[in-house]
Design an enzyme around this catalytic site. Structure first.
Site, PDB file in Angstrom:
ATOM      1  NE  ARG A 129      -2.355  -1.322   3.613  1.00 22.08           N
ATOM      2  CZ  ARG A 129      -2.457  -2.496   4.245  1.00 22.08           C
ATOM      3  NH1 ARG A 129      -3.108  -3.501   3.671  1.00 22.08           N
ATOM      4  NH2 ARG A 129      -1.912  -2.665   5.429  1.00 22.08           N
ATOM      5  CB  CYS A 149      -1.081  20.674 -12.288  1.00 23.12           C
ATOM      6  SG  CYS A 149      -0.785  22.424 -12.589  1.00 23.12           S
ATOM      7  CB  ALA A 171      -8.102  19.600 -12.690  1.00 24.55           C
TER       8      ALA A 171
END
Length: 266
Positions: A129, A149, A171
């Site tokens: 993980r 970004c 975004a």
């Protein structure tokens, strides 16, 4: 089977319900905070069809990231200019994506190749993980021409298939996000091939999801078009994730609507 349209659905949602906000560029946006899109990579390569996307730029940019490069000259030599607005007169961008992916500096003066480490972990411990790659190096953001970004991504394996989830803090939905979806889908295919895995999903998670005010007309035009089936990706076999070339990436049956031009907010 109808083509899934999570991207177009998000455009429509932000256009209809987005909050008017000011922004760093002074352009103004309609914005929504927090959204997720899921793409089944076995149902086609998620390259937007409601407008033509410049695939050459997507492929070369990803190869440039994987080189660990941060100078636009390599891109310019291949006819790709998407980073030119942010580059210095010598072409430098500072320690942006590729540098962080391939050469994250440590306090001891060493450097971590996060891509190699992620691939090694996929092979050794696919259930981990902790398989994360980050471009968000807080200590080096002031030296970057543009803070990342698309900042952080994680790999996940289930039933022999590799999925990738990206977190994108900022975004630009009309211009940037179609590139980002295709780029990380391509990276997922490459990593899966190198790890001997199939592909699962590409999951895109956005923070500030926005449409610039001077893109509203273009978005409206795009949403008037019927989506078409996604194309197919054919990836040539390579011995290393770093050996891929532009010619190794073939996108078949891409039949989009015409491109729609829009100004970039800098």
């Amino acid at each position: 089977m109808p083509t899934a349209t999570p991207y177009e659905d998000l455009l429509r949602l932000v256009l209809d319900t987005g909050t008017p906000k000011s922004d760093r560029t002074g352009t103004g946006t309609r914005s929504l905070f927090g959204h997720q899109m899921r793409y089944d990579l076995n149902a086609g390569f998620p390259l937007i069809t409601t407008k033509k996307v410049h695939t050459k730029s997507i492929v070369y940019e990803l190869l440039w990231f994987l080189r660990g490069d941060s100078n636009v000259r390599w891109l310019q030599e291949r006819g790709v200019t998407i980073w030119d607005e942010w580059a210095s007169p010598t072409g430098d961008l500072g320690p942006v994506y590729g540098v962080q992916w391939r050469s994250w500096p440590t306090p001891s003066g060493e450097h971590i190749d996060q891509i190699s480490a992620a691939l090694d972990l996929l092979k050794r411990d696919p259930d981990s993980r902790r398989n994360i790659v980050s471009a968000w190096n807080v200590g080096e953001i002031p030296q970057m021409a543009l803070p990342p970004c698309h900042a952080f991504f994680q790999f996940y394996v289930a039933d022999g298939r590799l999925s990738c989830q990206l977190y994108q803090r900022s975004a630009d939905l009309f211009l940037g996000v179609p590139f980002n979806i295709a780029s990380y889908a391509l990276l997922t295919h490459m990593m899966a091939a190198q790890a001997g895995l199939g592909v699962g999903e590409f999951i895109w998670t956005g923070g500030d999801c926005h449409i610039y005010d001077n893109h509203v007309e273009q978005v409206t035009e795009q949403l008037s078009r019927d989506p078409r089936p996604y194309p197919e990706l054919v990836l040539a076999p390579r011995d290393s994730i770093f050996d891929y070339t532009y010619e190794d990436v073939v996108i078949k049956n891409y039949e989009p609507h015409p491109a729609i031009k829009a100004p970039v907010a800098i």
